[in-house]
Design a protein around this motif. Sequence first.
Motif, mmCIF file in Angstrom:
data_model
loop_
_atom_site.group_PDB
_atom_site.id
_atom_site.type_symbol
_atom_site.label_atom_id
_atom_site.label_comp_id
_atom_site.label_asym_id
_atom_site.label_seq_id
_atom_site.Cartn_x
_atom_site.Cartn_y
_atom_site.Cartn_z
ATOM 1 N N THR A 114 0.722 -1.141 -0.047
ATOM 2 C CA THR A 114 -0.155 0.924 -0.207
ATOM 3 C C THR A 114 1.357 1.727 0.239
ATOM 4 O O THR A 114 0.142 2.382 -0.055
ATOM 5 C CB THR A 114 -0.956 0.269 1.488
ATOM 6 O OG1 THR A 114 -0.185 0.168 2.734
ATOM 7 C CG2 THR A 114 -1.654 -1.592 0.831
ATOM 8 N N ALA A 145 1.972 11.423 6.298
ATOM 9 C CA ALA A 145 1.525 10.454 5.399
ATOM 10 C C ALA A 145 2.655 10.781 4.381
ATOM 11 O O ALA A 145 3.191 12.066 3.814
ATOM 12 C CB ALA A 145 0.276 10.887 4.579
ATOM 13 N N GLU A 168 1.812 2.357 3.302
ATOM 14 C CA GLU A 168 1.958 3.285 4.029
ATOM 15 C C GLU A 168 2.897 3.208 5.137
ATOM 16 O O GLU A 168 3.048 1.944 4.796
ATOM 17 C CB GLU A 168 0.555 2.576 4.418
ATOM 18 C CG GLU A 168 -0.898 3.101 3.868
ATOM 19 C CD GLU A 168 -2.365 1.960 5.357
ATOM 20 O OE1 GLU A 168 -3.245 2.932 4.114
ATOM 21 O OE2 GLU A 168 -1.864 0.647 4.837
ATOM 22 N N ARG A 188 -4.293 7.656 8.703
ATOM 23 C CA ARG A 188 -5.455 6.459 8.804
ATOM 24 C C ARG A 188 -5.808 5.827 9.781
ATOM 25 O O ARG A 188 -6.668 5.396 9.954
ATOM 26 C CB ARG A 188 -5.037 5.434 7.564
ATOM 27 C CG ARG A 188 -6.323 4.122 6.937
ATOM 28 C CD ARG A 188 -6.031 3.717 5.939
ATOM 29 N NE ARG A 188 -5.428 2.982 6.129
ATOM 30 C CZ ARG A 188 -4.834 2.083 7.597
ATOM 31 N NH1 ARG A 188 -6.762 1.412 7.043
ATOM 32 N NH2 ARG A 188 -4.378 1.075 6.963
ATOM 33 N N ARG A 231 -0.935 7.582 5.239
ATOM 34 C CA ARG A 231 -1.229 7.310 3.645
ATOM 35 C C ARG A 231 -0.159 7.215 2.895
ATOM 36 O O ARG A 231 1.095 8.441 3.606
ATOM 37 C CB ARG A 231 -2.382 7.575 3.411
ATOM 38 C CG ARG A 231 -3.676 8.027 3.936
ATOM 39 C CD ARG A 231 -4.501 8.296 3.831
ATOM 40 N NE ARG A 231 -5.776 8.358 4.176
ATOM 41 C CZ ARG A 231 -6.811 7.284 4.163
ATOM 42 N NH1 ARG A 231 -6.818 5.981 3.499
ATOM 43 N NH2 ARG A 231 -7.468 6.909 4.742
ATOM 44 N N ALA A 232 -0.076 6.896 1.672
ATOM 45 C CA ALA A 232 1.631 7.228 1.056
ATOM 46 C C ALA A 232 1.857 7.772 0.547
ATOM 47 O O ALA A 232 3.161 8.194 0.248
ATOM 48 C CB ALA A 232 0.887 5.628 -0.125
#
Length: 336
Positions: free
Chosen positions: A50, A73, A52, A218, A206-207
């Motif tokens: 992902t 992120a 992440e 997240r 998050r990525a």
Amino acid sequence: MATFSLPALLPRLLPLLLLSHAAILPLSAQVFGNEPLAHTYSIVAYGEATGEMGVAVQSHWFAVGSIVSWGEAGVGVVATQSFVNPTFGPDGLALLRAGLSPQEALDSLISLDAGEAVRQVAILSPTGAAAHTGSNCIRYASHLNNKHVSVQANMMLTDSVPAAMLRAFEQTKGPLEMRLLAALEGAEAAGGDIRGRQSAALLVVRAEATGQPWVDRRIDLRVDDAREPLAELRRLLLVHQAYEFMNAGDLAVEAGDFDAAMKAYQSAMTLQPGNEEMAYWTAVSLANTGRVDEALPLFQQAFRANENWRELTRRIRENKLLVVEGKDLRRILALE
């Protein structure tokens, strides 16, 4: 004691930092004993599937997540512990954001810190991971890392905690948050903190950054004080997952996809059976689409759990959040 903010100095320091990690000036006049304590174990990791990144931690110390865990992120995550230098969190992220690798960022922070011997810190970005365990951290203290994960621990009952954490993370399948939690549980099974346990935290970013921190983080869960913090953290993660399904259901309703909404709501209630709020808002969605008969048992479940839901039903109809005919409203309110 004077403290200098690395982000403010970064434009002047960055060219030098890229060439050499020699100490340029004291980042802060940190001395042994003045820092918050966080003798603990933690993990920072990158989810290849992902993009992440996450950090998880447990300690026999109050509110460990408030000081150890840092993340942004699209940039990276940091765990700063032992005798904590809190600047390592925001300043480590600033260095990553400026283009330094985790090892370069770590070397820069350590070279500017007079208390490096009592620090333990790990930094991770999508490009790799780096960690430092100071020579005067309380044994057992060590770390293990590879490109996508670093585990670190100090003041442990046994010297096998980092290896147990890494093994649990690598052997666990599923989303990043479940693998991070498994690593903490692996540490505990290997003896954990010599003093026991008190607090824990789990952060997943998050990525890619959206510019909205409440979206970019997240998962952001903390157990500040509990007899069994990891069990409570696992419970909270389950609740979090259930409410994610509720949010997905609400979005599906807004998009007019009622079947998808009901599927999401049902998934939420399967994870959290007996949750009166989930039952109530699912009932509202059913009623708003003309399926009042299906909504009645769920309204009844909520009313029986808390009579105030009945009064709220009157109020949300006034605000047109519940759109039903008068006869249907009377049927709902008459439920016992």
